[in-house]
Design a protein around this motif. Structure first.
Motif, PDB file in Angstrom:
ATOM      1  N   VAL A 122      -2.017  -1.349  -3.789  1.00 55.94           N
ATOM      2  CA  VAL A 122      -2.915  -0.258  -3.492  1.00 55.94           C
ATOM      3  C   VAL A 122      -2.324   1.058  -3.284  1.00 55.94           C
ATOM      4  N   LEU A 123      -2.944   2.137  -4.204  1.00 57.96           N
ATOM      5  CA  LEU A 123      -2.407   3.509  -4.162  1.00 57.96           C
ATOM      6  C   LEU A 123      -3.365   4.017  -3.530  1.00 57.96           C
ATOM      7  N   GLY A 140      -8.634  -1.086 -10.479  1.00 56.66           N
ATOM      8  CA  GLY A 140      -9.867  -0.727  -9.712  1.00 56.66           C
ATOM      9  C   GLY A 140      -9.684   0.481  -9.291  1.00 56.66           C
ATOM     10  N   ALA A 141     -10.730   1.379  -9.404  1.00 58.18           N
ATOM     11  CA  ALA A 141     -10.371   2.551  -8.694  1.00 58.18           C
ATOM     12  C   ALA A 141     -11.605   3.043  -7.827  1.00 58.18           C
ATOM     13  N   GLN A 142     -11.551   3.739  -6.814  1.00 60.42           N
ATOM     14  CA  GLN A 142     -12.681   4.375  -6.110  1.00 60.42           C
ATOM     15  C   GLN A 142     -12.184   5.804  -6.284  1.00 60.42           C
ATOM     16  N   LEU A 143     -13.342   6.616  -6.888  1.00 59.21           N
ATOM     17  CA  LEU A 143     -12.765   7.991  -6.947  1.00 59.21           C
ATOM     18  C   LEU A 143     -13.763   9.007  -5.798  1.00 59.21           C
ATOM     19  N   GLN A 144     -12.989   9.919  -5.394  1.00 59.16           N
ATOM     20  CA  GLN A 144     -13.735  11.043  -4.845  1.00 59.16           C
ATOM     21  C   GLN A 144     -14.642  11.613  -5.541  1.00 59.16           C
ATOM     22  N   SER A 145     -15.715  11.947  -4.923  1.00 56.68           N
ATOM     23  CA  SER A 145     -16.823  12.819  -5.584  1.00 56.68           C
ATOM     24  C   SER A 145     -17.348  12.110  -6.748  1.00 56.68           C
ATOM     25  N   ILE A 205      -4.414  -4.038  -9.226  1.00 58.75           N
ATOM     26  CA  ILE A 205      -3.966  -2.741  -8.673  1.00 58.75           C
ATOM     27  C   ILE A 205      -5.399  -1.865  -8.370  1.00 58.75           C
ATOM     28  N   LEU A 206      -5.274  -1.550  -7.104  1.00 54.69           N
ATOM     29  CA  LEU A 206      -6.410  -0.509  -6.565  1.00 54.69           C
ATOM     30  C   LEU A 206      -5.918   0.857  -6.484  1.00 54.69           C
ATOM     31  N   ILE A 229       0.843  -0.996  -0.088  1.00 53.35           N
ATOM     32  CA  ILE A 229       0.193  -0.058  -0.026  1.00 53.35           C
ATOM     33  C   ILE A 229       0.894   1.247   0.093  1.00 53.35           C
ATOM     34  N   PHE A 230       0.922   2.056  -1.046  1.00 51.27           N
ATOM     35  CA  PHE A 230       1.640   3.292  -1.119  1.00 51.27           C
ATOM     36  C   PHE A 230       0.431   4.522  -0.661  1.00 51.27           C
TER      37      PHE A 230
END
Lengths: 316, 444
Positions: free
Chosen positions: A187-188, A84-89, A155-156, A36-37
């Motif tokens: 994970v980033l 895979g991404a979880q975006l703010q807003s 990669i997340l 996790i970075f």
């Protein structure tokens, strides 16, 4: 990370301007498999811009980004399939259910994860058919994490995943994120939460005014900093400042409320000497607290600015 | 991504978007309640016409499509964009335009179903005839929706938030309603407004849709309106797609307004083309041509040489005895009562259309030809006063080339496509048989 490991994500000399505003300047970092970075920074530091360039949502002005050796600018669709991404807003329609959302997003990927398993994994089985607008903040964030895993990526990328959550929901999400790492995913994690960064991340890059000003493990960052531990205490009767000045390893001291704050290079020796002085003076210790240097101290030392725990940055 | 996977994903997106639309009270109100409200409002105003609403159906459907496309579509798109839904969609490994296309298709279904409900309710509540050209109404709907959905996409691209959609939508909606021939019929607008309407898509939308209800030739001759809608829709939709914003935060800039100007140039181009080809000459209320026929002209009409009622051509049943009308004649009479082209706005044209029915049955050697000839005669007598009908039939006889003529009537199960000259010739013969009977110059 082993120096021989191949980086899952490589960002090199990234720069992005919005008109005259330099959002990101010469940002470089690498993510290695299974770590996790943390990208740590305050509002406007450039975290979201960095992530958006990484996901191909924005084109960098300068620099290259590769995801598992795929250039994101040359082949964004293929690169995105690996991430895979979880975006703010980001949000979903009010009346969509978690089950429907997962099935919809799954339908676009050649080898999607099993939606029922994701609902179970993220504790959403009971809410599978509930409309999105009836979910709590924590449930919504868990759903977004599940959506980030819908293509079963290695990669997340998580942008402020715990922003706006209450402490309990935040702890729950921390547990889940730690579980992702245990499952071998890279994970980033973008965050402005110091505790989150130091608890979850193997390595941290501190982003300030568009630049990475330091990058190492949390322990290394703290160790490299010049900040010292300190103790704060109160006594039954007033204690003379001159008595503290002679304590061993003390680098400074100052009054704090009805007591004192003492900075030291060696906590154990300082405390035992302090105890001896109080015993000789027939004085009594009412309370005592020990403070270790934190990432906040590192940040203050590097930037000369105080860290403010305000709301997450807006999308640029 | 394989094409199959992409299509499967888009199908899922399409179905889910449709489902979500029906879960939203606001979407249901705007998508279905408002069109029904307009239907009732129009029905209240035009309830005195016979049959009610037939000549307003083009306007009514245009208002519904315009509302659904220029308000419904951009409101939904911008609301989702402001929430961040499209930001999340953008991470999907699919081409940019495919999700927008899916969204447009959803809106097409919503608008289409609202229009179908309007047509059916008008039929049930006001006995408004169904479109005479049932296949062509679908084609007209596609052309009109194409233009207005293109405009809706442009509005979505320009509007920064939902209130801005309302403002921009009204900028399109109100002029078309007031002076664009959509809310107020062209014929009652002043000349200058009629010319301005030629620069707006609403005029061409009403033209196409209305033709399907009352024009004997349907969409034949409506090529210009179709091209106008395609040009306006392509310009607006193409630019809307180019300017489409995936996320809130990004605001419009000067180049956006330049693109908007280009989209409006399409309107100007259509208007100028219409002007150059004489299409914007003021529309006047239809002249009542048959009124120019004099009593003297009617008296001079002769009836010698007419085929007998049982001969090969222009067969005509004797009058049906009370309560002994054959079942198939009764069924045909029932169909004829709801046949929209029989209610053309100009009574002269309406009578010509009904005569065409008898003529087509006769030329096509329909088994019911004699009965149909009688049913048409009975229907004409029921609908028109004696003197008016005599003048109209005389006009058909004396000016056989005037007006328009129908050459096939599949909706009445008269499917053969015949030559116009034959139908005109046979219509004149029937007109003579009917007029002779009305004036008691022929036995009945």
């Amino acid at each position: 990370m082993p120096p021989t490991a191949t980086a899952s994500v490589r960002v090199s000399h990234l720069a992005k301007n919005y008109g005259p505003v330099e959002a990101v300047r010469d940002v470089s970092f690498e993510l290695f498999p299974g770590e996790i970075f943390g990208l740590l920074g305050q509002n406007g530091a450039g975290k979201t811009t960095t992530i958006e360039c990484l996901l191909g949502l924005r084109s960098p002005d300068v620099g290259t980004i590769t995801i598992q050796e795929i250039d994101i600018q040359a082949d964004p669709a293929r690169a995105r399939q690996r991430v895979g991404a979880q975006l703010q807003s980001a949000a979903l329609q009010d009346k969509i259910t978690p089950q429907e959302a997962l099935q919809l997003f799954a339908s676009f990927y050649p080898k999607p994860a099993d939606t029922d398993s994701l609902l179970t994994q993220f504790g959403l089985t009971d809410k599978a058919r509930a409309p999105f607008d009836s979910l709590s903040g924590g449930q919504k964030q868990r759903l977004f994490l599940a959506l980030a895993l819908i293509n079963d990526p290695e990669i997340l990328i998580l942008d402020e995943p715990t922003a706006g959550l209450d402490p309990q929901a935040r702890r729950e999400l921390h547990r889940i994120i730690a579980g992702l790492k245990s499952a071998g995913r890279t994970v980033l994690l973008c965050t402005h939460n110091l505790e989150e960064a130091s608890t979850l991340c193997n390595r941290i890059g501190i982003l300030h005014q568009g630049r990475i000003i330091a990058s190492a493990t949390p322990a290394e960052l703290i160790a490299k900093a010049h900040a010292h531990p300190w103790i704060s205490f109160r006594t039954a009767r007033p204690l003379d400042s001159a008595r503290l000045a002679v304590l061993p390893n003390v680098t400074s001291h100052k009054p704090e409320g009805n007591g004192w704050q003492v900075e030291t290079t060696e906590i154990n020796r300082t405390i035992s000497s302090l105890a001896r002085i109080l015993e000789a003076d027939k004085n009594e210790m009412l309370d005592l607290q020990i403070h270790q240097p934190t990432l906040e101290d590192v940040f203050i030392e590097l930037t000369g600015q105080a860290w403010s725990e305000d709301k997450p940055e807006e999308t640029s | 991504m394989s094409a199959g996977k992409l299509l499967s994903g888009l199908a899922q997106h399409f179905l889910l978007s449709l489902k979500l639309n029906f879960r939203s009270t606001q979407a249901l109100v705007y998508g279905y309640f408002v069109p029904i409200f307009f239907l009732v409002a129009f029905g209240s105003v035009f309830r005195g016409e016979i049959p009610p609403l037939l000549h307003q159906m083009g306007q009514l459907l245009t208002i519904s499509i315009l509302g659904g496309a220029c308000f419904g579509l951009p409101t939904a798109l911008v609301a989702e964009r402001e929430r961040g839904v499209w930001r999340r969609y953008r991470l999907l490994p699919v081409p940019t335009g495919s999700l927008i296309a899916s969204t447009l298709l959803v809106r097409l279904i919503i608008v289409g179903s609202a229009a179908a409900i309007q047509i059916l309710l008008a039929r049930l509540v006001y006995q408004t005839p169904l479109p005479g050209h049932s296949g062509q109404i679908f084609l007209a709907f596609i052309f009109v929706s194409f233009a207005f959905l293109g405009l809706g996409l442009l509005v979505a691209a320009l509007a920064n938030d939902v209130p801005a959609v309302q403002a921009l939508g009204q900028c399109l909606f109100l002029p078309m309603i007031m002076i664009g021939g959509v809310g107020v019929p062209l014929a009652v607008l002043p000349d200058w407004a009629q010319r301005v309407a030629g620069f707006m898509p609403g005029r061409y939308a009403v033209d196409l849709l209305q033709r399907c209800f009352t024009d004997p030739n349907g969409l034949q001759g409506a090529t210009f309106s179709m091209i106008a809608l395609v040009v306006i829709g392509t310009a607006a939709g193409g630019i809307g797609l180019k300017l489409f914003r995936w996320e809130s935060g990004r605001r419009v800039n000067r180049s956006t307004f330049a693109w908007m100007g280009i989209a409006l140039l399409a309107w100007v181009a259509v208007g100028l083309a219409a002007t150059a080809t004489g299409r914007l000459d003021p529309v006047q209320p239809d002249a009542v041509a048959y009124e120019s026929i004099t009593e003297e002209q009617i008296d001079q009409i002769t009836y010698e040489g007419l085929p007998g009622d049982n001969e090969l051509v222009t067969r005509l049943s004797p009058p049906f005895k009370p309560d002994k009308t054959p079942e198939r004649a009764r069924a045909f009479a029932h169909q004829l009562k709801t046949w929209s082209l029989g209610y053309a706005e100009d009574p002269g044209q309406a009578v010509r259309n009904l005569l065409s029915v008898a003529a087509i049955a006769d030329i096509g050697a329909d088994l019911r030809e004699a009965e149909i000839g009688r049913v048409v005669f009975d229907e004409l007598r029921a609908r028109y006063e004696h003197d008016q009908l005599c003048h109209i039939l005389a006009w058909v006889i004396l000016r056989p080339s005037d007006g328009q003529v129908i050459t096939r009537v599949p909706e009445l199960r008269l499917r053969r496509n015949l030559s116009e000259s034959m139908v005109r010739e046979r219509s004149v013969l029937y007109a003579k048989k009917y007029l002779g009977r009305l004036l008691r110059k022929l036995p009945d």
